[in-house]
Design a protein around this motif. Structure first.
Motif, PDB file in Angstrom:
ATOM      1  N   PHE A 155      10.767  -8.615 -10.020  1.00 12.36           N
ATOM      2  CA  PHE A 155      11.070  -7.184 -10.095  1.00 12.36           C
ATOM      3  C   PHE A 155      10.193  -6.507 -11.149  1.00 12.36           C
ATOM      4  CE2 PHE A 155      14.169  -3.832 -11.701  1.00 12.36           C
ATOM      5  CZ  PHE A 155      13.990  -2.964 -10.626  1.00 12.36           C
ATOM      6  N   CYS A 156      10.063  -7.145 -12.314  1.00 11.12           N
ATOM      7  CA  CYS A 156       9.204  -6.621 -13.399  1.00 11.12           C
ATOM      8  C   CYS A 156       7.765  -6.484 -12.916  1.00 11.12           C
ATOM      9  CB  CYS A 156       9.219  -7.564 -14.603  1.00 11.12           C
ATOM     10  SG  CYS A 156      10.678  -7.450 -15.606  1.00 11.12           S
ATOM     11  N   ALA A 157       7.268  -7.545 -12.265  1.00  5.73           N
ATOM     12  CA  ALA A 157       5.885  -7.540 -11.766  1.00  5.73           C
ATOM     13  C   ALA A 157       5.674  -6.383 -10.800  1.00  5.73           C
ATOM     14  CB  ALA A 157       5.580  -8.871 -11.073  1.00  5.73           C
ATOM     15  N   SER A 158       6.678  -6.146  -9.958  1.00  5.03           N
ATOM     16  CA  SER A 158       6.586  -5.074  -8.963  1.00  5.03           C
ATOM     17  C   SER A 158       6.533  -3.702  -9.627  1.00  5.03           C
ATOM     18  CB  SER A 158       7.798  -5.154  -8.019  1.00  5.03           C
ATOM     19  OG  SER A 158       7.885  -4.004  -7.229  1.00  5.03           O
ATOM     20  N   VAL A 159       7.458  -3.450 -10.549  1.00  5.77           N
ATOM     21  CA  VAL A 159       7.547  -2.112 -11.170  1.00  5.77           C
ATOM     22  C   VAL A 159       6.349  -1.849 -12.081  1.00  5.77           C
ATOM     23  CG1 VAL A 159       8.949  -0.576 -12.604  1.00  5.77           C
ATOM     24  CG2 VAL A 159      10.063  -2.139 -11.024  1.00  5.77           C
ATOM     25  N   VAL A 160       5.954  -2.858 -12.871  1.00  3.00           N
ATOM     26  CA  VAL A 160       4.801  -2.687 -13.776  1.00  3.00           C
ATOM     27  C   VAL A 160       3.533  -2.418 -12.960  1.00  3.00           C
ATOM     28  CG1 VAL A 160       3.276  -3.860 -15.419  1.00  3.00           C
ATOM     29  CG2 VAL A 160       5.743  -4.010 -15.705  1.00  3.00           C
ATOM     30  N   SER A 161       3.316  -3.218 -11.903  1.00  2.00           N
ATOM     31  CA  SER A 161       2.122  -3.032 -11.062  1.00  2.00           C
ATOM     32  C   SER A 161       2.117  -1.646 -10.411  1.00  2.00           C
ATOM     33  CB  SER A 161       2.058  -4.102  -9.964  1.00  2.00           C
ATOM     34  OG  SER A 161       2.031  -5.380 -10.526  1.00  2.00           O
ATOM     35  N   ALA A 162       3.295  -1.215  -9.939  1.00  2.00           N
ATOM     36  CA  ALA A 162       3.403   0.111  -9.310  1.00  2.00           C
ATOM     37  C   ALA A 162       3.067   1.210 -10.320  1.00  2.00           C
ATOM     38  CB  ALA A 162       4.809   0.315  -8.753  1.00  2.00           C
ATOM     39  N   ASN A 163       3.574   1.078 -11.549  1.00  2.00           N
ATOM     40  CA  ASN A 163       3.296   2.079 -12.581  1.00  2.00           C
ATOM     41  C   ASN A 163       1.821   2.076 -12.991  1.00  2.00           C
ATOM     42  OD1 ASN A 163       5.873   3.113 -12.667  1.00  2.00           O
ATOM     43  ND2 ASN A 163       6.562   1.805 -14.336  1.00  2.00           N
ATOM     44  N   ILE A 164       1.225   0.881 -13.077  1.00  2.00           N
ATOM     45  CA  ILE A 164      -0.207   0.800 -13.404  1.00  2.00           C
ATOM     46  C   ILE A 164      -1.026   1.488 -12.306  1.00  2.00           C
ATOM     47  CG2 ILE A 164      -2.197  -0.776 -13.647  1.00  2.00           C
ATOM     48  CD1 ILE A 164      -0.265  -2.772 -15.025  1.00  2.00           C
ATOM     49  N   SER A 165      -0.648   1.239 -11.048  1.00  2.00           N
ATOM     50  CA  SER A 165      -1.411   1.822  -9.935  1.00  2.00           C
ATOM     51  C   SER A 165      -1.379   3.348  -9.964  1.00  2.00           C
ATOM     52  CB  SER A 165      -0.877   1.304  -8.591  1.00  2.00           C
ATOM     53  OG  SER A 165       0.342   1.928  -8.246  1.00  2.00           O
ATOM     54  N   LEU A 166      -0.260   3.926 -10.462  1.00  2.00           N
ATOM     55  CA  LEU A 166      -0.140   5.384 -10.516  1.00  2.00           C
ATOM     56  C   LEU A 166      -1.104   6.018 -11.519  1.00  2.00           C
ATOM     57  CD1 LEU A 166       3.713   5.941 -10.172  1.00  2.00           C
ATOM     58  CD2 LEU A 166       1.959   6.757  -8.597  1.00  2.00           C
ATOM     59  N   LYS A 167      -1.634   5.202 -12.455  1.00  2.00           N
ATOM     60  CA  LYS A 167      -2.641   5.711 -13.393  1.00  2.00           C
ATOM     61  C   LYS A 167      -3.938   6.029 -12.659  1.00  2.00           C
ATOM     62  CE  LYS A 167      -3.562   3.727 -17.376  1.00  2.00           C
ATOM     63  NZ  LYS A 167      -3.772   2.655 -18.385  1.00  2.00           N
ATOM     64  N   TYR A 168      -4.183   5.285 -11.567  1.00  2.00           N
ATOM     65  CA  TYR A 168      -5.489   5.361 -10.905  1.00  2.00           C
ATOM     66  C   TYR A 168      -5.464   5.982  -9.508  1.00  2.00           C
ATOM     67  CZ  TYR A 168      -6.388   1.942 -14.579  1.00  2.00           C
ATOM     68  OH  TYR A 168      -6.489   1.319 -15.797  1.00  2.00           O
ATOM     69  N   LEU A 169      -4.309   5.950  -8.856  1.00  2.02           N
ATOM     70  CA  LEU A 169      -4.245   6.418  -7.465  1.00  2.02           C
ATOM     71  C   LEU A 169      -3.367   7.652  -7.323  1.00  2.02           C
ATOM     72  CD1 LEU A 169      -3.635   3.047  -5.543  1.00  2.02           C
ATOM     73  CD2 LEU A 169      -5.827   4.171  -5.951  1.00  2.02           C
ATOM     74  N   PRO A 170      -3.697   8.540  -6.392  1.00  2.00           N
ATOM     75  CA  PRO A 170      -2.783   9.659  -6.114  1.00  2.00           C
ATOM     76  C   PRO A 170      -1.508   9.144  -5.443  1.00  2.00           C
ATOM     77  CG  PRO A 170      -4.627   9.677  -4.569  1.00  2.00           C
ATOM     78  CD  PRO A 170      -4.923   8.608  -5.584  1.00  2.00           C
ATOM     79  N   VAL A 171      -0.421   9.892  -5.583  1.00  2.00           N
ATOM     80  CA  VAL A 171       0.872   9.480  -5.030  1.00  2.00           C
ATOM     81  C   VAL A 171       0.783   9.295  -3.512  1.00  2.00           C
ATOM     82  CG1 VAL A 171       3.272  10.221  -4.650  1.00  2.00           C
ATOM     83  CG2 VAL A 171       2.217  10.509  -6.891  1.00  2.00           C
ATOM     84  N   SER A 172       0.013  10.152  -2.841  1.00  2.00           N
ATOM     85  CA  SER A 172      -0.099  10.073  -1.380  1.00  2.00           C
ATOM     86  C   SER A 172      -0.642   8.718  -0.931  1.00  2.00           C
ATOM     87  CB  SER A 172      -0.994  11.200  -0.851  1.00  2.00           C
ATOM     88  OG  SER A 172      -2.224  11.227  -1.552  1.00  2.00           O
ATOM     89  N   PHE A 173      -1.704   8.248  -1.593  1.00  2.00           N
ATOM     90  CA  PHE A 173      -2.300   6.953  -1.227  1.00  2.00           C
ATOM     91  C   PHE A 173      -1.388   5.803  -1.660  1.00  2.00           C
ATOM     92  CE2 PHE A 173      -5.902   3.751  -1.866  1.00  2.00           C
ATOM     93  CZ  PHE A 173      -5.937   3.407  -0.515  1.00  2.00           C
ATOM     94  N   ASN A 174      -0.747   5.983  -2.822  1.00  2.00           N
ATOM     95  CA  ASN A 174       0.214   4.989  -3.322  1.00  2.00           C
ATOM     96  C   ASN A 174       1.326   4.761  -2.299  1.00  2.00           C
ATOM     97  OD1 ASN A 174       2.898   4.465  -4.876  1.00  2.00           O
ATOM     98  ND2 ASN A 174       1.320   3.852  -6.325  1.00  2.00           N
ATOM     99  N   GLN A 175       1.816   5.842  -1.700  1.00  2.00           N
ATOM    100  CA  GLN A 175       2.883   5.749  -0.699  1.00  2.00           C
ATOM    101  C   GLN A 175       2.402   5.101   0.595  1.00  2.00           C
ATOM    102  OE1 GLN A 175       6.501   6.962  -0.993  1.00  2.00           O
ATOM    103  NE2 GLN A 175       5.574   6.110  -2.807  1.00  2.00           N
ATOM    104  N   ALA A 176       1.143   5.368   0.951  1.00  2.00           N
ATOM    105  CA  ALA A 176       0.569   4.762   2.157  1.00  2.00           C
ATOM    106  C   ALA A 176       0.540   3.242   2.019  1.00  2.00           C
ATOM    107  CB  ALA A 176      -0.840   5.300   2.399  1.00  2.00           C
ATOM    108  N   ILE A 177       0.130   2.758   0.855  1.00  2.00           N
ATOM    109  CA  ILE A 177       0.079   1.305   0.623  1.00  2.00           C
ATOM    110  C   ILE A 177       1.507   0.747   0.565  1.00  2.00           C
ATOM    111  CG2 ILE A 177      -0.688  -0.530  -0.954  1.00  2.00           C
ATOM    112  CD1 ILE A 177      -2.838   1.561  -1.944  1.00  2.00           C
ATOM    113  N   GLY A 178       2.407   1.477  -0.108  1.00  2.00           N
ATOM    114  CA  GLY A 178       3.805   1.038  -0.227  1.00  2.00           C
ATOM    115  C   GLY A 178       4.500   0.891   1.113  1.00  2.00           C
TER     116      GLY A 178
END
Length: 309
Positions: free
Chosen positions: A88-111
């Motif tokens: 769970f930690c790995a998932s949330v930390v990775s998701a938060n790190i990705s938000l530093k670099y990716l727009p929410v729209s693309f983040n949601q597409a991958i999710g």
């Protein structure tokens, strides 16, 4: 009777609205803090989330008795919960790190590719085969993300890898939870699971935060002296993280897991539209086509899954 039915619908609608608001609000606020505000500490941010989740879970279950409290029956069960907490930690930390670099729209597409990873892990871990139709529906899910990646103006490789890792870890947690806590004695509802997982997550994240994001506490305090908003933003953001879990549990309880899945697909699309309106990130027609294809694949996957059962 009709008045009772109508009040039931109003209550359910209110729950769904609260679930949407907390989910999309958390996503957008994380993006704002990590990218626009410039608070570049995703691990510390996750630790704040887990600390507040621990406190609010305790209040909700032990004091307010929102759900009956379940105890951990054995050391083995505790180790299973700890393993899930690590994923769970790995998932949330990775998701938060990705938000530093990716727009929410693309983040949601991958999710949205979570069902693909769930099917893969379910097969690798349990050798459980789905129907051929279920696997066919995963083709547009993956193809959509490949198309969206090619047409994404703000593509960032490291952010993309982090987001894929977060999605895979999320899927692994759901498969692991089903296997590890499958016996009647060990089954925990999501509220009780969070009560035990959140404090373990804090313990796991603390040394990582201090090592990777050294001086983050003194930096945050110095930042707070210049701008007190950061403290309120962190507190509100962390409370939202808890309400995402609370409303997720309540919506599932008052509707069904399948309804939640359908609502989740729509939530991703709403998050994309709202994020583009707020952050005004560029998005190409190819990117939108890819994301639409992925969502279409996820809907087909849900239908195929329903029929196979």
């Amino acid at each position: 009777m009709s008045a009772m039915k109508s009040s039931g619908w109003v209550y359910t609608f209110g729950l769904v609205a609260a679930w949407y608001s907390s989910n999309i609000g958390l996503l957008l606020l994380n993006k704002y803090l990590l990218s626009n505000y410039g608070f570049k500490y995703p691990i510390f941010l996750t630790m704040c989330h887990m600390t507040v989740c621990s406190l609010l879970s305790y209040i909700a279950i032990v004091w307010m008795k929102m759900v009956p409290m379940h105890s951990v029956n054995s050391r083995v069960q505790f180790m299973k919960i700890s393993a899930l907490s690590l994923i769970f930690c790995a998932s949330v930390v990775s998701a938060n790190i990705s938000l530093k670099y990716l727009p929410v729209s693309f983040n949601q597409a991958i999710g949205a590719t979570t069902p693909f990873f769930t099917a893969v892990f379910a097969y690798l871990i349990t050798l459980k085969m789905e129907s051929w139709l279920t696997y066919v529906t995963l083709i547009p899910v993956v193809a959509g993300v490949i198309i969206a990646s090619g047409g994404e103006p703000s593509f960032h490789l490291f952010g993309f890898i982090m987001c894929l890792g977060a999605t895979a870890a999320r899927a692994l947690k759901s498969v692991g939870q089903e296997i590890l806590l499958s016996s009647e004695e060990e089954k925990l509802d999501s509220m009780n699971l969070l009560l035990y997982m959140a404090p373990i997550a804090v313990v796991l994240l603390l040394p990582v935060t201090l090592f990777v994001e050294e001086n983050v506490v003194s930096i945050t305090l110095a930042l707070a002296r210049e701008d007190t908003r950061i403290i309120w933003l962190l507190l509100f953001n962390s409370a939202l993280a808890y309400f995402v879990n609370l409303t997720n549990f309540l919506v599932t309880k008052h509707t069904s897991a399948l309804t939640l899945q359908v609502l989740g697909n729509a939530k991703g699309a709403v998050a994309v539209v709202v994020s583009i309106l707020i952050f005004k990130n560029p998005i190409s027609a190819t990117g939108m086509l890819g994301y639409s294809l992925t969502v279409f694949g996820v809907i087909l996957y849900g239908e195929a899954n329903k029929r196979s059962k």
